[in-house]
Scaffold this active site. Structure first.
Site, mmCIF file in Angstrom:
data_model
loop_
_atom_site.group_PDB
_atom_site.id
_atom_site.type_symbol
_atom_site.label_atom_id
_atom_site.label_comp_id
_atom_site.label_asym_id
_atom_site.label_seq_id
_atom_site.Cartn_x
_atom_site.Cartn_y
_atom_site.Cartn_z
ATOM 1 N NE ARG A 126 -4.276 0.264 2.367
ATOM 2 C CZ ARG A 126 -4.186 0.200 3.197
ATOM 3 N NH1 ARG A 126 -4.916 0.508 4.507
ATOM 4 N NH2 ARG A 126 -5.040 -0.711 2.895
ATOM 5 C CG HIS B 267 -6.440 -0.050 -5.894
ATOM 6 N ND1 HIS B 267 -5.525 -1.112 -4.806
ATOM 7 C CD2 HIS B 267 -6.630 0.649 -5.151
ATOM 8 C CE1 HIS B 267 -5.061 -0.127 -4.509
ATOM 9 N NE2 HIS B 267 -5.882 0.955 -3.852
ATOM 10 C CE1 TYR C 196 -19.415 17.190 -14.569
ATOM 11 C CE2 TYR C 196 -18.872 17.723 -12.143
ATOM 12 C CZ TYR C 196 -19.277 17.497 -13.502
ATOM 13 O OH TYR C 196 -20.605 17.800 -12.193
#
Length: 871
Positions: free
Chosen positions: A29, A75, A119
């Site tokens: 991680r 993931h 966006y």
């Protein structure tokens, strides 16, 4: 249910579970892999985009699509964490070479958040493909994803040392990492040099890689810190903004166009503006952020008459215009977090590349040999084409045809498959030539691949060639300037303080107040604010740039910059000085000195109750740290500091004891000692104690005032007091009367132009003119009692309570010949006095005289030298 019970101590369960969790977040991680410099989430983002064909050669795709693909396949974490990691990979102020090309709002250096993933659009940047190239050739180990539906790479092939180029930051359980970015071209050059010279030194490598190269540019100082970081993995460098000082007609302008790495520009501008608003430093007029799409630009306007370099140094010290960067190079190596230096990182990367090129070569070799085998079969088939065609036409089906070819002509399974699948147009003469040519090319390739696999030097040559090729594709100029030495930033604190005339009051119990002239003038008939049993002992007309020295009975002094004192009104009690400097309850302030400059040739003379005295140069009392009391006299046993005097170095000293003895001699008999020394014997006070020390000019007509606890006063001319040996008991200057013994509580020198202030035991203040008291000889007793005073607590001079109500202008009292300890404008006066050459000091005998030719020196005389009384 009983079968599902866990019978284990809680600490073992928690330890085992937390251990597994820690192992996961360390390995998978928060920390990057030393081989490709990527954390798992970053690697999965790049791999998902690569697998989907989302490269720079194709149009952008919605970021949300990539995030969903990453979450669904590789993931299984929150979409925010994945998108944030993806955004960071695209930010050119965080990444030295961005790996994601994002279209839309991807945040800003002001820490503005990126637009929502619905966006923005993104695709892999060209340089990211260098990390992924070769994945289809089994160059790295693949592992099943979280639901075992497909495979993902455990590391990327990485054609350049990304861990150094882009750096990394992260915090896991028990480990953290801070690896700064470095220059892409320099890192590749250093890697090539390391491959060619495996035993090279760190100094050799640093010819190529100079230090960090931040995407925000700026200036890095401290070669020693870089060397330590490259050697051990830990080191500190100073990162300073790149600034330019521009002189304009009405002001000076500080222009900042590069700031330290990972500094929030908006917060930086806000902090500078807060300094301006709070007036922490005088001179800043305005702060503006003029950054636009062409680059960063922060403008600080400074007053024309202000010291602009001093202002800039203050901003360096108190804002993120300059900050320290601490290397902490921790990365995953062999599935373990490891602290590594530069050579270990490069060696790990080179080892990874050797493995990648070896795997790729084996893959290419197998593929080439397979193709060569098929070509051999095709060429053989064409040479007996009629027989092969006849055999195939006589066969029942494809399988039978393959079987017949293998049986009759000894083709292999793969060759037979290729023959039956051969298209008729391939049987032309031209294609036979092409097959022969391909056979020769494959033969050469196989020889080359075998050479790579058999010869380590050849393998390293391939790695070097690919590194050079990668470097030639991308030109990445250095942005950060590296300086060997850390520039010392000195701030003239006087320039940072806004000069302002004020008043300072000091009470016996240690209450110190700063009072504005306006408030002081308005309180003409107002009673001074203090505790009931406290006494106002000093009123200084001062300036905010001055310093106040407060001496305590424990042999310490407090260094008080006046501009740091809180402002109160005349009637307010104020705060005890312990709010600024921690003072013990049993430590009392006995004297105060206002200092305008520590560079003047003056001395502080200290006297203890047991008769120890010392003389220390004023400049030694200047300090930079003053959060606690500072030792100025090393006292022994129960001894305590009782009085302080200030001299010019050419004066006389007089020490007075409680029982009426006085020792008078030249101050030159007192050695100049360090600030922490214990001092020397100044008067013998066996069974007695010192109550005061005073300094005076030898030619002065001053008198010595003695005040007794019972309210009596005695005034003696200094000329009438004989000189003494330094270590003697001195001369008895008050005749003892057994029926009415007097204990002296205050002793100080005074002239007839001064006023005398007496505080009695009821804390009532009495004021008298010194000239109204008659002088007496040393052989008389206390004869005159102070009118209206029964018991005296302490005596003060007009120099102490000098400020008159309503006075706002502070003028130096240069007309005064005697330099008094408590004089508000003491150092203004001292600066006006001529300093004579020091000559050998001579101890006075019983008779003494002042030589008019040398008015500031004592002269040794005999009885025969004494002329007429007038002379």
């Amino acid at each position: 249910m009983s079968d599902k019970k866990i019978l284990m101590p809680l600490e073992e369960i928690m330890g085992e579970r937390f251990g597994r969790y820690s192992k996961y977040i360390i390995q998978d991680r928060a920390l990057p892999d030393v081989r490709d410099g990527l954390k798992p989430v970053q690697r999965r983002i790049l791999y998902a985009m690569f697998k989907e064909g989302n490269t720079h050669l194709k149009p952008y795709r919605k970021s949300a699509k990539t995030v969903g693909n990453v979450i669904g396949n590789y993931h299984p974490h929150g979409d925010t964490s994945v998108y944030d990691a993806m955004v960071r990979l695209s930010q050119d102020w965080k990444m030295r070479v961005p790996l994601v090309d994002m279209q839309g709002n991807n945040g800003s250096i002001d820490n503005d958040p990126a637009a929502a993933m619905r966006y923005t659009e993104a695709r892999l940047s060209p340089i990211a493909l260098e990390l992924l190239a070769g994945l289809d050739k089994e160059t790295v180990t693949m592992a099943l994803n979280f639901d075992d539906t497909e495979y993902e790479p455990t590391v990327l092939p990485a054609k350049y040392p990304n861990i150094l180029v882009n750096g990394a930051t992260g915090i896991s359980a028990g480990y953290a990492t801070d690896i700064p970015p470095h220059n892409f071209e320099e890192v590749i050059d250093a890697t090539i040099y390391r491959i060619k010279h495996p035993s090279c030194s760190l100094e050799d490598l640093m010819q190529w890689i100079k230090g960090p190269d931040f995407p925000t540019g700026a200036i890095v100082e401290g070669k020693e810190g870089i060397v330590n970081a490259f050697k051990t993995g830990r080191g500190k460098v100073v990162v300073r903004s790149k600034v330019e000082i521009q002189e304009e007609k009405n002001m000076n302008v500080i222009v900042v166009d590069e700031i330290p790495y990972e500094v929030n520009k908006a917060d930086l501008v806000r902090k500078i503006d807060e300094i301006r608003l709070n007036k922490n430093i005088d001179g800043i007029l305005e702060v503006r952020d003029e950054s636009d799409r062409t680059g960063l630009r922060v403008v600080v306007e400074v007053k024309k008459d202000a010291n602009v370099q001093n202002v800039l140094n203050y901003l360096y010290k108190n804002t993120d215009l300059q900050k320290n960067y601490n290397y902490n190079v921790v990365a995953i190596k062999n599935k373990r977090p490891t602290l590594m230096g530069l050579m270990e990182i490069l060696d790990s990367y080179i080892e990874h590349q050797i493995d990648v090129v070896t795997r790729r070569s084996i893959f290419d070799l197998n593929k080439a040999q397979t193709r060569q085998h098929i070509i051999d079969g095709l060429i053989k088939a064409i040479s007996i084409l009629d027989d092969v065609v006849k055999t195939i036409r006589a066969s029942k089906d494809k399988g039978d045809a393959k079987h017949n070819l293998i049986e009759k002509y000894e083709f292999t399974e793969k060759q037979a498959e290729a023959i039956v699948m051969l298209q008729l147009y391939r049987l032309t003469n031209t294609d036979i030539v092409a097959l022969q040519k391909e056979h020769d090319e494959i033969e050469a390739l196989i020889i080359e691949l075998n050479k790579i696999l058999d010869d380590p030097k050849e393998l390293r040559r391939v790695i070097i060639s690919e590194l050079k090729e990668t470097k030639s594709k991308y030109k990445v100029p250095r942005l950060t300037v590296i300086l060997d030495q850390i520039k010392d930033i000195t701030i003239n604190k006087e320039d940072l303080i806004i000069p302002e005339d004020i008043y300072i009051t000091v009470t016996r119990d240690g209450y110190v107040k700063r009072i504005s002239p306006r408030s002081y003038k308005a309180s003409e008939k107002t009673v001074f604010g203090k505790k009931d049993e406290d006494v106002l002992v000093n009123v200084f007309a001062a300036n905010t740039v001055d310093k106040l020295l407060l001496f305590t009975n424990k042999g310490n002094y407090l260094y008080v910059p006046i501009h740091e004192l809180e402002e109160f009104k005349w009637k307010d009690v104020g705060k005890h000085i312990s709010y600024m400097i921690k003072v013990n309850n049993d430590e009392k302030i006995i004297k105060s000195v206002l200092v305008k400059s520590f560079d003047l040739p003056c001395y502080i003379c200290l006297a203890s109750a047991n008769g120890q005295v010392k003389r220390t140069a004023l400049r030694e009392f200047e300090v930079t740290r003053y959060s606690k009391p500072i030792k100025c006299m090393n006292l022994k046993g129960e001894d305590e500091l009782v009085d302080v005097a200030l001299s010019t170095g050419e004066e006389g000293l007089i020490l007075v004891s409680e029982k009426g003895y006085a020792a008078l001699y030249s101050e030159e008999l007192i050695s100049v000692l360090g600030i922490k020394a214990a001092g020397i014997k100044g008067i013998n006070v066996a069974g007695d104690r010192v109550v005061g020390i005073s300094a005076f000019l030898p030619t002065s007509k001053d008198c010595l005032i003695l005040l007794s606890e019972k309210g009596y006063i005695k005034k003696i001319r200094l000329l009438d007091i004989p000189a003494s040996n330094r270590t003697s008991r001195g001369v008895l200057i008050v005749k003892k009367v057994k029926s009415n013994e007097q204990r002296i509580v205050s002793a100080f020198t005074v002239n007839d132009q001064q006023s005398l202030h007496i505080i009695d035991n009821a804390f009532v203040h009495h004021s008298f003119e010194a000239k109204h008291f008659n002088t007496t000889t040393i052989d008389t007793r206390f004869a005159s009692m102070v009118e209206g005073v029964d018991n005296i607590l302490m005596g003060l001079l007009d120099d102490v309570i000098i400020a008159k109500k309503g006075e706002t202008e502070i003028k130096p009292k240069t007309e005064k010949k005697v330099i008094r300890l408590d004089e508000p404008n003491l150092f203004d006066a001292a600066a006006e006095m001529p300093v004579k050459e020091k000559k050998e000091s001579i101890e006075l005998p019983e008779v003494h005289f002042y030589d008019e030719d040398k008015p500031k020196k004592f002269k040794k005389l005999t009885i025969d030298d004494v002329l007429s009384e007038d002379e």
